[in-house]
Write a protein that holds these residues in place. Structure first.
Motif, short mmCIF file in Angstrom:
data_model
loop_
_atom_site.label_atom_id
_atom_site.label_comp_id
_atom_site.label_asym_id
_atom_site.label_seq_id
_atom_site.Cartn_x
_atom_site.Cartn_y
_atom_site.Cartn_z
N ASN A 69 -12.55 -1.42 -10.07
CA ASN A 69 -12.12 -0.22 -9.34
C ASN A 69 -13.20 0.84 -9.44
O ASN A 69 -13.35 1.49 -10.48
CB ASN A 69 -10.79 0.31 -9.90
N PHE A 73 -2.45 0.36 -5.59
CA PHE A 73 -3.24 -0.50 -6.47
C PHE A 73 -3.58 0.25 -7.76
O PHE A 73 -3.42 -0.26 -8.86
CB PHE A 73 -4.52 -0.93 -5.76
N TYR A 107 -9.30 -11.84 -4.86
CA TYR A 107 -8.40 -11.00 -4.07
C TYR A 107 -8.96 -9.59 -4.01
O TYR A 107 -9.45 -9.06 -5.01
CB TYR A 107 -6.98 -10.95 -4.67
N GLY A 135 -9.98 -3.42 -5.97
CA GLY A 135 -9.13 -2.58 -5.15
C GLY A 135 -9.54 -1.13 -5.20
O GLY A 135 -10.28 -0.70 -6.08
N GLU A 186 -0.32 -9.59 -2.97
CA GLU A 186 -0.76 -8.49 -3.81
C GLU A 186 -0.17 -8.60 -5.22
O GLU A 186 -0.87 -8.45 -6.22
CB GLU A 186 -0.33 -7.15 -3.18
N LEU A 229 -2.18 -9.11 -8.76
CA LEU A 229 -2.13 -8.14 -9.84
C LEU A 229 -1.53 -8.73 -11.11
O LEU A 229 -1.94 -8.39 -12.22
CB LEU A 229 -1.35 -6.91 -9.39
N SER A 240 -7.74 -5.89 -2.76
CA SER A 240 -6.58 -5.11 -2.33
C SER A 240 -7.03 -3.91 -1.51
O SER A 240 -7.95 -3.18 -1.89
CB SER A 240 -5.78 -4.62 -3.54
N SER A 241 -6.37 -3.71 -0.38
CA SER A 241 -6.64 -2.54 0.46
C SER A 241 -5.59 -1.46 0.22
O SER A 241 -5.47 -0.52 0.99
CB SER A 241 -6.64 -2.94 1.94
N ALA A 242 -4.84 -1.58 -0.87
CA ALA A 242 -3.68 -0.72 -1.08
C ALA A 242 -4.00 0.69 -1.58
O ALA A 242 -3.16 1.56 -1.51
CB ALA A 242 -2.71 -1.39 -2.05
N TRP A 297 -0.48 0.79 -10.01
CA TRP A 297 -0.09 -0.44 -10.69
C TRP A 297 -1.02 -0.67 -11.88
O TRP A 297 -0.58 -1.00 -12.98
CB TRP A 297 -0.15 -1.63 -9.73
N MET A 298 -2.33 -0.47 -11.66
CA MET A 298 -3.29 -0.66 -12.74
C MET A 298 -3.09 0.35 -13.86
O MET A 298 -3.45 0.10 -15.01
CB MET A 298 -4.72 -0.54 -12.20
N SER A 357 0.81 -1.22 0.00
CA SER A 357 0.00 0.00 0.00
C SER A 357 0.83 1.27 0.00
O SER A 357 0.33 2.34 -0.31
CB SER A 357 -0.94 0.00 1.21
#
Length: 410
Positions: A324, A387, A379, A360, A182, A186, A381-383, A390-391, A155
């Motif tokens: 998202n 997140f 999955y 995420g 994570e 991803l 993600s709480s990042a 990265w996306m 995160s």
């Protein structure tokens, strides 16, 4: 935009390092909500337990580093990690020590007193200006407290700070179990996914997700656009969206995204119908209208049932889903309906092994929790920011640093 480089986990996990008797500096994310000295949501602490427990059980001397809030390089007593260290100890089921500084004599003495298997939390790294500046001297002072660096804070991996990037220049560095999970998730979602891949992107503004949209149209097979940001795309195509939130200045950009998607073979699904109301508040009178028929005095606050049904019918052909952003103003009923319906359909397909689902972002996590399906996704993600970046296909300094440090020192 090129995709973020794959982090080779094969030789950079806890499986590949001997930690017994070693001082292991563990970068964690203890930035949890605290009120009156009490942790209000311990989810992030709970997700750290596998790494901390494993290191402790293997005889490491675990030294936890983390930031908390934004003290801006000053000591702010209300932003101390002490109450969080106490909460971590209760969750871990064993004593967790605390040092009132993360460098200097207090930290050094606390580390020197550790026995194998002990766990120690050092004070908020952001009490020092060198943290966010990624000051080399501050990073070196942190590094001297340990023999090995383990980063379990995906995160914070999008920040090139001293405790995430700088410290990895000094020590053999590895991914913790949460970081590992994570990155695997991803990679499965975008790096080397099972196809067809669908992405659901929603939210209030196109402007906050331009990089994401531009990257995804080159990577996924189907892109579902919802939330208020869909209004900008509808308006760009000449439709009247009434009083709905939209960004007129980005209508040209929306058309460019549609053009790029068509050239890349990415199918974009926009709302067919929407739920409208004259005012935005809980349980107001609403009606469902086709997107061509939005009244001038109304605003679209959720996508409609036909839109959700159309996507649910496509689920059997999809192998991977990335999510998202909620489809509507989910915090206020009844504008959570479409998000809940779609979430439950995806959760069911996931449980049946028909799709890999990765979600995420803060609002996405909250929406899936309210829908009661957060445990059913492949999955979640709480990042947050990491997140999203990265996306977007961006390089994350905290991830990149692990590879560089390992190749130089490991």
């Amino acid at each position: 935009m090129s995709p973020a480089p794959e982090f080779n986990l094969a030789s950079r996990t806890l499986d590949d390092v001997a930690v017994a008797g070693k001082r292991v500096l563990l970068r964690a994310d203890l930035n949890v909500p605290v009120r009156d000295g009490k942790v209000m949501d311990a989810t992030r602490l709970e997700r750290l337990l596998p790494t901390i427990q494993e290191l402790s059980d293997k005889g490491a001397r675990v030294i936890v580093l983390s930031h908390f809030d934004r003290p801006k390089g000053q000591v702010v007593p209300g932003m101390s990690l002490k109450p969080i260290a106490e909460s971590l100890g209760r969750i871990l089921g064993k004593p967790v020590g605390f040092a009132a500084n993360c460098i200097g004599p207090e930290a050094e003495n606390a580390v020197a007193a550790l026995n194998d298997g002990d766990v120690l939390v050092l004070e908020n790294t952001r009490f020092h200006a060198g943290e966010e500046k990624n000051d080399p001297e501050f990073a070196a002072q942190l590094a001297k407290l340990g023999d090995i660096f383990v980063n379990d804070a995906f995160s914070t991996a999008h920040r090139a700070h001293a405790s995430t990037e700088g410290i990895a220049r000094h020590l053999p560095s590895f991914a913790g179990r949460l970081m590992q999970a994570e990155l695997h998730a991803l990679e499965a979602a975008l790096g080397n996914p099972q196809r067809p891949v669908a992405a659901i992107v929603a939210g209030s503004k196109v402007s906050t997700k331009l990089d994401l949209l531009n990257n995804l149209v080159t990577k996924v097979d189907i892109l579902v656009i919802g939330g208020a940001m869909a209004n900008t795309f509808l308006a760009a195509q000449g439709l009247s969206v009434g009083k709905s939130l939209q960004e007129p200045g980005l209508q040209g950009t929306a058309l460019e995204i549609l053009k790029t998607a068509a050239a890349k073979g990415c199918e974009i699904l926009l709302p067919q119908d929407v739920v409208v109301a004259e005012t935005f508040s809980a349980n107001v009178p609403t009606k469902v209208v086709n997107v061509e028929d939005i009244p001038d005095d109304a605003m679209a606050l959720d996508v409609g049932p036909a839109t959700v049904e159309a996507f649910v019918k496509r689920l059997p052909e999809i192998k991977t889903i990335i999510w998202n952003g909620p489809l509507g103003a989910f915090e206020t009923k009844p504008f959570d309906a479409s998000t809940n319906t779609l979430a439950k359909a995806i959760a069911e397909a996931t449980k049946e092994g028909k799709v890999i689902s990765v979600g995420g972002g803060g609002d996405t996590v909250s929406a899936l929790k309210l829908a009661g399906v957060h445990h059913d996704m492949t999955y979640l993600s709480s990042a947050g920011g990491a997140f999203l970046e990265w996306m977007e296909g961006k390089v994350l300094p905290g991830v990149e640093a692990l590879s560089k440090a390992f190749s130089n020192l490991g």
